[in-house]
Design a protein around this motif. Structure first.
Motif, mmCIF file in Angstrom:
data_model
loop_
_atom_site.group_PDB
_atom_site.id
_atom_site.type_symbol
_atom_site.label_atom_id
_atom_site.label_comp_id
_atom_site.label_asym_id
_atom_site.label_seq_id
_atom_site.Cartn_x
_atom_site.Cartn_y
_atom_site.Cartn_z
ATOM 1 N N ILE A 105 0.809 -1.215 0.000
ATOM 2 C CA ILE A 105 0.000 0.000 0.000
ATOM 3 C C ILE A 105 0.846 1.270 0.000
ATOM 4 O O ILE A 105 0.424 2.288 -0.552
ATOM 5 C CB ILE A 105 -0.960 0.009 1.208
ATOM 6 C CG1 ILE A 105 -0.208 -0.214 2.522
ATOM 7 C CG2 ILE A 105 -2.036 -1.045 1.017
ATOM 8 C CD1 ILE A 105 -1.088 -0.136 3.753
ATOM 9 N N SER A 106 2.025 1.230 0.625
ATOM 10 C CA SER A 106 2.849 2.436 0.725
ATOM 11 C C SER A 106 4.319 2.080 0.562
ATOM 12 O O SER A 106 4.793 1.103 1.136
ATOM 13 C CB SER A 106 2.646 3.138 2.074
ATOM 14 O OG SER A 106 1.310 3.544 2.253
ATOM 15 N N GLU A 107 5.012 2.893 -0.193
ATOM 16 C CA GLU A 107 6.441 2.708 -0.401
ATOM 17 C C GLU A 107 7.106 4.080 -0.354
ATOM 18 O O GLU A 107 6.592 5.054 -0.906
ATOM 19 C CB GLU A 107 6.703 2.055 -1.758
ATOM 20 C CG GLU A 107 8.144 1.672 -2.002
ATOM 21 C CD GLU A 107 8.488 0.289 -1.472
ATOM 22 O OE1 GLU A 107 9.665 0.063 -1.127
ATOM 23 O OE2 GLU A 107 7.588 -0.575 -1.424
ATOM 24 N N PHE A 108 8.233 4.173 0.330
ATOM 25 C CA PHE A 108 9.029 5.394 0.298
ATOM 26 C C PHE A 108 10.450 5.051 0.707
ATOM 27 O O PHE A 108 10.707 4.021 1.334
ATOM 28 C CB PHE A 108 8.444 6.491 1.194
ATOM 29 C CG PHE A 108 8.061 6.057 2.576
ATOM 30 C CD1 PHE A 108 8.991 6.007 3.599
ATOM 31 C CD2 PHE A 108 6.743 5.711 2.874
ATOM 32 C CE1 PHE A 108 8.639 5.616 4.883
ATOM 33 C CE2 PHE A 108 6.376 5.313 4.148
ATOM 34 C CZ PHE A 108 7.325 5.264 5.160
ATOM 35 N N SER A 109 11.382 5.924 0.346
ATOM 36 C CA SER A 109 12.800 5.640 0.562
ATOM 37 C C SER A 109 13.476 6.639 1.476
ATOM 38 O O SER A 109 14.656 6.474 1.790
ATOM 39 C CB SER A 109 13.529 5.605 -0.785
ATOM 40 O OG SER A 109 13.372 6.837 -1.474
ATOM 41 N N THR A 110 12.775 7.695 1.901
ATOM 42 C CA THR A 110 13.379 8.700 2.769
ATOM 43 C C THR A 110 12.494 8.952 3.975
ATOM 44 O O THR A 110 11.288 8.676 3.956
ATOM 45 C CB THR A 110 13.593 10.035 2.023
ATOM 46 O OG1 THR A 110 12.320 10.561 1.614
ATOM 47 C CG2 THR A 110 14.491 9.845 0.811
ATOM 48 N N LEU A 111 13.099 9.492 5.027
ATOM 49 C CA LEU A 111 12.400 9.827 6.262
ATOM 50 C C LEU A 111 12.630 11.312 6.569
ATOM 51 O O LEU A 111 13.446 11.661 7.425
ATOM 52 C CB LEU A 111 12.895 8.954 7.413
ATOM 53 C CG LEU A 111 12.610 7.462 7.296
ATOM 54 C CD1 LEU A 111 13.374 6.687 8.361
ATOM 55 C CD2 LEU A 111 11.113 7.186 7.405
ATOM 56 N N PRO A 112 11.930 12.195 5.886
ATOM 57 C CA PRO A 112 12.137 13.624 6.130
ATOM 58 C C PRO A 112 11.444 14.084 7.406
ATOM 59 O O PRO A 112 10.512 13.443 7.896
ATOM 60 C CB PRO A 112 11.489 14.275 4.902
ATOM 61 C CG PRO A 112 10.392 13.319 4.531
ATOM 62 C CD PRO A 112 10.935 11.943 4.842
ATOM 63 N N SER A 149 1.044 7.726 4.654
ATOM 64 C CA SER A 149 1.172 6.305 4.337
ATOM 65 C C SER A 149 0.004 5.540 4.931
ATOM 66 O O SER A 149 -0.757 6.058 5.749
ATOM 67 C CB SER A 149 2.505 5.752 4.868
ATOM 68 O OG SER A 149 2.558 5.800 6.284
ATOM 69 N N GLY A 150 -0.127 4.293 4.503
ATOM 70 C CA GLY A 150 -1.149 3.401 5.056
ATOM 71 C C GLY A 150 -2.515 3.567 4.425
ATOM 72 O O GLY A 150 -2.764 4.458 3.608
ATOM 73 N N VAL A 151 -3.421 2.682 4.796
ATOM 74 C CA VAL A 151 -4.845 2.873 4.529
ATOM 75 C C VAL A 151 -5.332 3.901 5.534
ATOM 76 O O VAL A 151 -5.148 3.728 6.740
ATOM 77 C CB VAL A 151 -5.620 1.552 4.662
ATOM 78 C CG1 VAL A 151 -7.122 1.788 4.640
ATOM 79 C CG2 VAL A 151 -5.205 0.579 3.555
ATOM 80 N N GLN A 152 -5.971 4.961 5.064
ATOM 81 C CA GLN A 152 -6.270 6.094 5.928
ATOM 82 C C GLN A 152 -7.775 6.248 6.130
ATOM 83 O O GLN A 152 -8.520 6.453 5.170
ATOM 84 C CB GLN A 152 -5.687 7.378 5.331
ATOM 85 C CG GLN A 152 -4.185 7.296 5.149
ATOM 86 C CD GLN A 152 -3.511 8.633 4.962
ATOM 87 O OE1 GLN A 152 -4.173 9.637 4.702
ATOM 88 N NE2 GLN A 152 -2.199 8.661 5.107
ATOM 89 N N ILE A 153 -8.176 6.128 7.396
ATOM 90 C CA ILE A 153 -9.578 6.307 7.775
ATOM 91 C C ILE A 153 -9.650 7.615 8.562
ATOM 92 O O ILE A 153 -9.429 7.651 9.776
ATOM 93 C CB ILE A 153 -10.087 5.108 8.598
ATOM 94 C CG1 ILE A 153 -9.863 3.805 7.821
ATOM 95 C CG2 ILE A 153 -11.560 5.293 8.942
ATOM 96 C CD1 ILE A 153 -10.567 3.737 6.475
ATOM 97 N N LEU A 154 -9.921 8.692 7.842
ATOM 98 C CA LEU A 154 -9.971 10.025 8.418
ATOM 99 C C LEU A 154 -11.419 10.504 8.451
ATOM 100 O O LEU A 154 -12.273 9.997 7.737
ATOM 101 C CB LEU A 154 -9.136 11.000 7.583
ATOM 102 C CG LEU A 154 -7.747 10.538 7.132
ATOM 103 C CD1 LEU A 154 -7.052 11.639 6.329
ATOM 104 C CD2 LEU A 154 -6.888 10.126 8.311
ATOM 105 N N GLY A 155 -11.690 11.513 9.272
ATOM 106 C CA GLY A 155 -13.018 12.084 9.323
ATOM 107 C C GLY A 155 -13.793 11.631 10.538
ATOM 108 O O GLY A 155 -13.230 11.405 11.615
ATOM 109 N N THR A 156 -15.091 11.430 10.366
ATOM 110 C CA THR A 156 -15.988 11.157 11.489
ATOM 111 C C THR A 156 -16.928 10.007 11.156
ATOM 112 O O THR A 156 -17.583 10.012 10.106
ATOM 113 C CB THR A 156 -16.826 12.407 11.811
ATOM 114 O OG1 THR A 156 -15.956 13.501 12.094
ATOM 115 C CG2 THR A 156 -17.736 12.155 13.005
#
Length: 889
Positions: A316-323, A347-354
């Motif tokens: 689901i998420s890929e990245f190579s740096t940690l800014p 990153s991730g599956v994101q469950i935002l809101g209400t």
């Protein structure tokens, strides 16, 4: 090929779907549209004339409408419009096979690029930090030095020389190449509780300079530190292993080390879409039964009433740096330590809101979060989350930000750091009204040494939150449940921890306040060698309360505050009367000193039986509650049954297989190829993964080993897996084997003797010689499933456990029944009407609240993998079920 065990949930989701009932203000106006790969987008959208893309369907739907998607792969971004509370929009798999929303696009046109490389001209549209490449449907590794295996949670590190300093690395093993512009990934310092990345600025033979990171030294610098681990990535100079890739952003060219026999017959795809299903501006939408590949799903801060059900999301998420997180992401004023929150919000599956829900889903393979839940009143329940957080910041299995969330019945396994976490840097200090319960957290802390499976930090106010009925075990950190640095008002109760290191639960005042924290009725087992529960370092611990706790080590609290902390009614003993401490069955047996020995606590000891509440997490005589999800894959650990170990050097290796993470076997001499450890499991077991836990002292980690198996201890298979890399726990994964003996053989040299703190085995399903909890059955018919046990089964009702590993000749069931005559439970194999392996006559126990173990001998001894069904026969009220097990006489 894509990992075998990840296809299980997809197969379940592909079962024929029931007709979809659209919910509209006027049901007569609701429409259902069909989508299929063989359709066309100007079609009617009927079953015989489907649309081609999901986007075409979503452009037509109105509140109350439904898109039914037929099996196939859809390379598009799915952006549903909003429904209404009374008329949600539904996007669902039709049920004729897997429906995959794919975030990648094929890369073709490969040409020879010299130096053993091939290249293709292609435009990757994402920020280069988020690029990902897949070879034949498997994650391809970005070119790196030193080379590593396929598992990013078991990575190989280089070790800098002690003469290194902040922003400078000396390493005589560093290859002579131009590493300028490469990313350096650091796990370094005296106590590296997080990782960081920087950019190489200059290189000379055996040396490099870099900039970046958070400049915090110690504990996160190089030099004469306990840890000086690093690797380099993002450089063409690192391409030397088949499948490795490098993307030249300026030339829009993707370089690849081809497979051994060239590119013919191989497919390459590259990530193009971060959010395959983007609900960022959507409310009142139901998404059901979709697969995601190489992409993720999100709701937005304004989303309401979204339900995500049966999602199967991989890579689901890929990245190579940690800014460092941007200041705009931070809830409190920034300082250098905030680098630990890197990538939490992207990153991730994101469950935002209400008021949104994620349920019945499998989420796996993420460099960052598994799931981010953020906002107010969201629900995350009955999910299987694993193999996430490998980049080593504070990205966990489930990140919880906000208030009034419900996070229950999830299985979280194999995480870089915590299983469940909240980050105050992006959350702020308010953590009110959250319920975190019935979660199973294991194999956490794979890329950190300071933390826990459940972790909160820092200065949080947990008023109204409850962390209860969770299990934490087999982790590489220090603690099972960790409330860190000045946090207060956290209520923990009925939690269970074993094999978590120094403590079961830790409230860390850290020279500040730790106010009104509570731990009640918790149970701690083997592998806890410091305190069962500890509150320490607090300048003010007013109102804290630790009671009804049972464990092998003391329960204690700093004596500071007004009122002073309360510590009482606890049982500290190495013989608490647990059923099976090594296997985490910490419920009490008859005669335990914990029975009726506790005190009454309002709102906590609500299920007391006898003259007083019991001490510990399980009330004697009550149904045994369980944790985790009930999806395929949620139960995997093989039961430990008195294993023995023999070392090739003749040393006593019993500590390697005693099930206690805090005991250790150490070889007699420095590592050399051929040294071995042979394990006798006592009986045949079926398994496909071995975990070698070398503890948190890096000096004894094996530099390389292979795994073989045998049935008689004399004849052996070839090497089933080759493992390299140095991490606290190293995993060997191989096709499922049924064997009694396991042999681990070193394949590389190392400067120190190798060590083993614990060996664990895992299968593709539950081990039936362990207790199979009725509420975790993968199929249920005709009976209600609770948080402990079932309702009463009537004739024809059943529960089932998919692909259980069976070894034994006797069935034991814990049940409650009022049926006096002619009632029975049939154990059937592989189908509800499959062969009958045993018939257990049910004897009345006196009431449906009086529990008793009843047993019967099987018709023949069983060994191997079977789907097990327990079918009730004989009347309308046969029995309620707590658990079952199949074991040897």
């Amino acid at each position: 090929m894509r990992p075998r065990h990840l296809s299980v949930l997809a197969a379940v989701m592909a079962l024929p779907a029931l007709p979809v009932q659209a919910h509209a203000a006027d049901p007569g106006l609701a429409r259902t549209y069909h989508v299929a790969p063989w359709g066309i987008d100007h079609a009617q959208g009927s079953p015989s004339s489907p649309l081609r893309t999901i986007a075409a369907c979503l452009s037509r739907v109105r509140p109350g409408d439904t898109c039914l998607v037929h099996h196939g792969t859809y390379r598009e971004q799915v952006t549903p419009p909003s429904g209404t509370k009374d008329a949600p929009i539904t996007l669902a798999a039709y049920g004729d096979g897997p429906v995959t929303v794919d975030g990648t696009e094929p890369v073709t046109g490969w040409k020879d690029a010299g130096d053993g490389l091939v290249a293709a001209d292609t435009n990757l549209p994402l920020d280069p930090d988020f690029d990902a490449v897949f070879l034949d449907d498997d994650r391809a590794a970005e070119g790196r030095w030193p080379n590593s295996g396929a598992d990013p949670l078991n990575t190989t590190w280089a070790e800098a020389d002690p003469t290194s300093t902040d922003q400078h690395i000396d390493d005589t093993d560093l290859p002579d190449a131009d590493w300028t512009g490469a990313t350096v990934h650091l796990w370094a310092g005296s106590n590296p509780w997080a990782q960081q990345t920087g950019t190489v600025t200059t290189t000379t033979p055996g040396k490099l300079d870099f900039k970046g990171g958070n400049y915090r030294c110690p504990p996160l610098c190089m030099g004469a530190q306990n840890y000086r681990n690093y690797y380099l990535v993002g450089s063409k100079a690192a391409l030397d292993q088949p499948g490795e890739w490098y993307y030249d952003e300026s030339a829009h060219r993707l370089y690849l080390v081809p497979p051994k026999h060239g590119m013919a017959g191989h497919t390459v795809t590259a990530k193009h879409r971060l959010w395959g299903v983007d609900l960022g501006n959507s409310s009142y939408v139901t998404v059901r039964g979709l697969n995601l590949w190489g992409t993720s799903l999100r709701t937005g801060p304004g989303s309401r009433g979204v339900v995500v059900d049966g999602l199967h999301a991989t890579y689901i998420s890929e990245f190579s740096t940690l800014p460092m997180p941007p200041d705009s992401d931070l809830a409190i004023p920034p300082f250098e330590g905030h680098i630990v929150a890197s990538r939490i919000l992207d990153s991730g599956v994101q469950i935002l809101g209400t008021g949104n829900t994620l349920e019945n889903s499998e989420i796996s393979r993420s460099a960052g979060d598994g799931v981010l839940v953020r906002g107010t009143g969201n629900t995350v329940t009955d999910n299987y989350i694993h193999d996430v957080g490998w980049m080593g910041s504070y990205t966990p299995g489930i990140e919880i930000n906000g208030n009034d969330h419900t996070v229950t019945h999830n299985t979280i396994r194999r995480t870089g750091r915590a299983s469940i976490d909240t980050a105050w840097q992006v959350n702020g200090t308010e953590f009110h009204g959250n319920r975190i319960a019935y979660n199973d957290m294991s194999e956490a802390m794979r890329t950190s040494r300071d933390g826990s499976p459940f972790y909160v930090c820092c200065s949080l106010d947990g008023s109204g939150s409850s962390i209860d009925h969770n299990t934490s075990h087999d982790a590489d950190g220090q603690v099972g449940f960790y409330v860190d640095n000045y946090s207060g008002h956290f209520l923990l109760h009925h939690n269970v921890a074993w094999n978590t290191g120094s403590r079961g639960t830790f409230f860390n005042g850290h020279t500040g306040p730790s106010i009104a924290n509570q731990d009640h009725n918790s149970s701690y087992g083997v592998g806890v060698n410091g305190n069962s529960t500890l509150l320490s370092g607090a300048t003010d611990a007013s109102g804290s309360y630790l009671s009804n706790i049972v464990g092998p080590m003391p329960v204690s609290a700093t004596r500071a505050g007004d009122p002073l902390p309360v510590v009482r009614s606890n049982l500290v003993t190495d013989k608490p009367g647990y059923t099976d401490a090594v296997n985490g069955e910490l419920w009490l047996t008859d005669g335990s000193a914990a029975i009726d020995a506790g005190e009454t606590i309002d709102g906590i000891t609500t299920d007391a039986r006898g003259t007083a509440p019991d001490i510990g997490a399980y009330e004697y005589g009550a149904p045994v509650w369980s944790t985790g999800c009930d999806l395929p894959g949620c139960g995997q650990r093989v039961r430990h049954g008195g294993w023995t170990a023999t070392a090739s050097d003749g040393t006593d290796a019993s500590a390697a297989v005693d099930g206690d993470i805090d005991t250790r076997w150490t070889a007699a001499a420095a590592q050399t190829p051929g040294q071995s450890l042979t394990v006798d499991l006592g009986e045949t077991k079926t398994f496909g993964r071995l975990s070698l836990d070398a503890g948190r002292d890096t000096s004894g980690q094996p530099y390389g080993f292979s795994v073989s198996v045998g049935r008689d201890g004399t004849h052996w298979s070839g090497a089933l897996a080759q493992v390299s890399g140095r991490s606290f726990t190293q995993d060997a994964v191989f096709p499922a084997q049924t064997a009694r003996y396991v042999r681990i053989t070193l394949t590389a040299s190392g400067p120190a003797p190798w060590v083993v703190n614990d060996l664990r085995l895992y299968g593709d399903g539950p081990d039936a010689s362990a207790t199979l909890q009725a509420e975790q059955a993968t199929t249920v018919r005709g009976v209600a499933r609770g948080t402990a046990a079932t309702g009463v089964l009537g004739s024809g009702d059943r529960i089932g456990f998919r692909r259980a590993s069976v070894t034994g000749d006797r069935l034991t069931v814990r049940l409650a029944s009022t049926c006096a005559t002619d009632c029975a439970l049939q154990l059937r194999l592989d189908a509800p009407d499959g062969p009958v392996a045993a018939t257990l006559p049910v004897r009345a126990t006196g009431s449906t609240d009086t529990w008793q173990e009843q047993s019967v001998t099987l018709r023949r001894r069983l060994a191997g993998i079977h789907t097990l069904y327990l079918v009730a026969k004989g009347g309308p009220r046969v029995a309620a079920l707590d658990w079952l097990t199949i074991h040897r006489k």
